[in-house]
Design an enzyme around this catalytic site. Structure first.
Site, short mmCIF file in Angstrom:
data_model
loop_
_atom_site.label_atom_id
_atom_site.label_comp_id
_atom_site.label_asym_id
_atom_site.label_seq_id
_atom_site.Cartn_x
_atom_site.Cartn_y
_atom_site.Cartn_z
N CYS A 111 0.81 -1.22 0.00
CA CYS A 111 0.00 0.00 0.00
C CYS A 111 0.85 1.27 0.00
CB CYS A 111 -0.95 -0.01 1.19
SG CYS A 111 -1.99 -1.47 1.20
N HIS A 258 -2.76 6.91 3.29
CA HIS A 258 -3.31 5.66 2.77
C HIS A 258 -4.68 5.42 3.43
CE1 HIS A 258 -3.91 1.66 1.53
NE2 HIS A 258 -3.66 1.10 2.71
N ASN A 288 -10.31 0.35 0.62
CA ASN A 288 -8.84 0.31 0.53
C ASN A 288 -8.44 -0.20 -0.86
OD1 ASN A 288 -6.13 -0.27 0.78
ND2 ASN A 288 -6.31 -1.27 2.78
#
Ligand code: UT7
Length: 331
Positions: A111, A258, A288
């Site tokens: 990520c 993030h 996500n």
């Protein structure tokens, strides 16, 4: 020498799946998902290739930068959902774009991939006078690696792609990158089965001691431990990157973190004393999308004309590895 962003683009698949839809397939509720994660809906690919989603975001970024693919010197593609073991995603989209003056590199930094990609772009631009314009594409098909019978993970992820064009400038970007590989087993997905036709029983037993393959090709995640890591790693990385830039996180005009969990974002920002109004949050709409979260956020800020020349933007990511990283850039 430094970099500036001259364009940004994104692509989110058409299909939108909301929390109520998930309540029909696993034992969950809109209330649980919203309260514990901040997610309301996510875009889900219906079998599109990861490179194909990246290509759409790349074209959007190139258009917004008002350049042509032939102006690109380098393409960096970040993903944890590559369509092939080889060739690289960057080579595939180089061909599809007709960016024949560019070479490509794929990076798998979970990520935090986009932050690592931007950092890498600056380093290439810094050290090679022939590299002036770099396309960074982050594309993720997370729904291909989540098990739709596991409520602990399937509700969290979505698909999509973001891209930016970075160009040489005199505004240096400052980054801080880190990892704790001793905790790699907290979040992983197998790419291949661990054995082959010649695997011995002893070897199979040995393999199953670390990175067990009980989830098959699907993701394994210890959410609680990753959460605890994230609320410390995010402030650490952003504060260190800001320190190098000679500022504090409070001085940033925008922070794009993030988007894994709204509670992680809020806790991390509170630790740094950052005002909520400066923090870009779109998790409610996308869930996500791993390394694509940050460039999608950037593209949305560009689209909404919220970034003015001279603005300082901090981007911070964390994820499987366990990895973390932050970068501060002047747009
Ligand atoms: O991009 C980086 C990768 N991932 C992350 O950053 C994720 C980091 N972790 C998290 O965001 C959170 O840990 C989660 C959202 C994954 C989980 O939230 P939590 O508050 O840590 O919940 P939990 O895992 O402690 O589970 C609490 C309860 C459990 O039930 P019991 O054992 O208390 O009866 C779970 O089984 O919630 C249950 N649960 C659910 N209930 C309804 C777990 N998932 C769900 C669900 N719906 N979808």
């Amino acid at each position: 020498m430094g970099i500036r962003l001259i364009g940004a683009g994104m692509y989110l698949p058409e299909l939108v799946v909301d929390n109520e839809d998930f309540a029909k397939i696993v034992e969950t509720s809109d209330e649980w998902i919203t309260k514990r994660t901040g997610i309301k809906r996510r875009h889900i690919s219906q079998g599109e290739y990861t490179w194909a989603m990246g290509l759409k975001a790349a074209k959007d970024a190139i258009k917004s930068a008002k350049i042509t693919p032939l102006d690109l010197d380098m393409i960096i593609f970040t993903t944890v959902n590559a369509d092939f073991a080889y060739p690289s995603m960057s080579n595939v989209i180089q061909g599809k774009l007709g960016a024949s003056n560019a070479f490509g590199i794929d990076i798998c930094c979970a990520c935090a991939g986009f932050v690592y990609g931007l950092d890498m772009a600056q380093r290439y631009i810094d050290t090679d006078e022939n590299i002036k314009t770099v396309l960074i594409v982050s594309s993720e098909n997370m729904t291909k690696s989540v098990d739709y019978s596991n409520r602990s993970t399937c509700v969290l992820f979505g698909d999509g792609a973001g891209a930016v064009v970075a160009q040489r400038s005199n505004q240096k970007a400052y980054s801080y990158l880190g990892a704790d590989g001793t905790r790699a087993e907290l979040l992983y997905a197998h790419l291949y089965p661990s054995g082959n036709a010649f695997t011995t029983k002893e070897q199979a037993q040995e393999n199953s001691k670390i990175f067990p393959n009980e989830t098959g090709r699907y993701m394994y995640m210890n959410g609680k431990e990753v959460y605890k890591f994230a609320v410390n790693a995010m402030p650490l990385a952003l504060e260190k990157a800001c320190q190098k830039a000679g500022i504090s996180p409070k001085d940033l005009d925008y922070i794009i973190p993030h988007q894994a969990n709204i509670r992680i974002i809020e806790t991390a920002m509170k630790k740094m004393g950052v005002d909520k109004s400066k923090v870009y949050v779109n998790i409610q709409e996308t869930g996500n999308i791993s390394s694509a979260c940050i460039p999608v956020g950037l593209a949305q800020l560009f689209e909404q004309k919220k970034l003015s020349p001279g603005n300082r933007v901090g981007m911070v990511g964390f994820g499987a590895g366990l990895i973390y990283g932050a970068i501060v850039i002047t747009v």
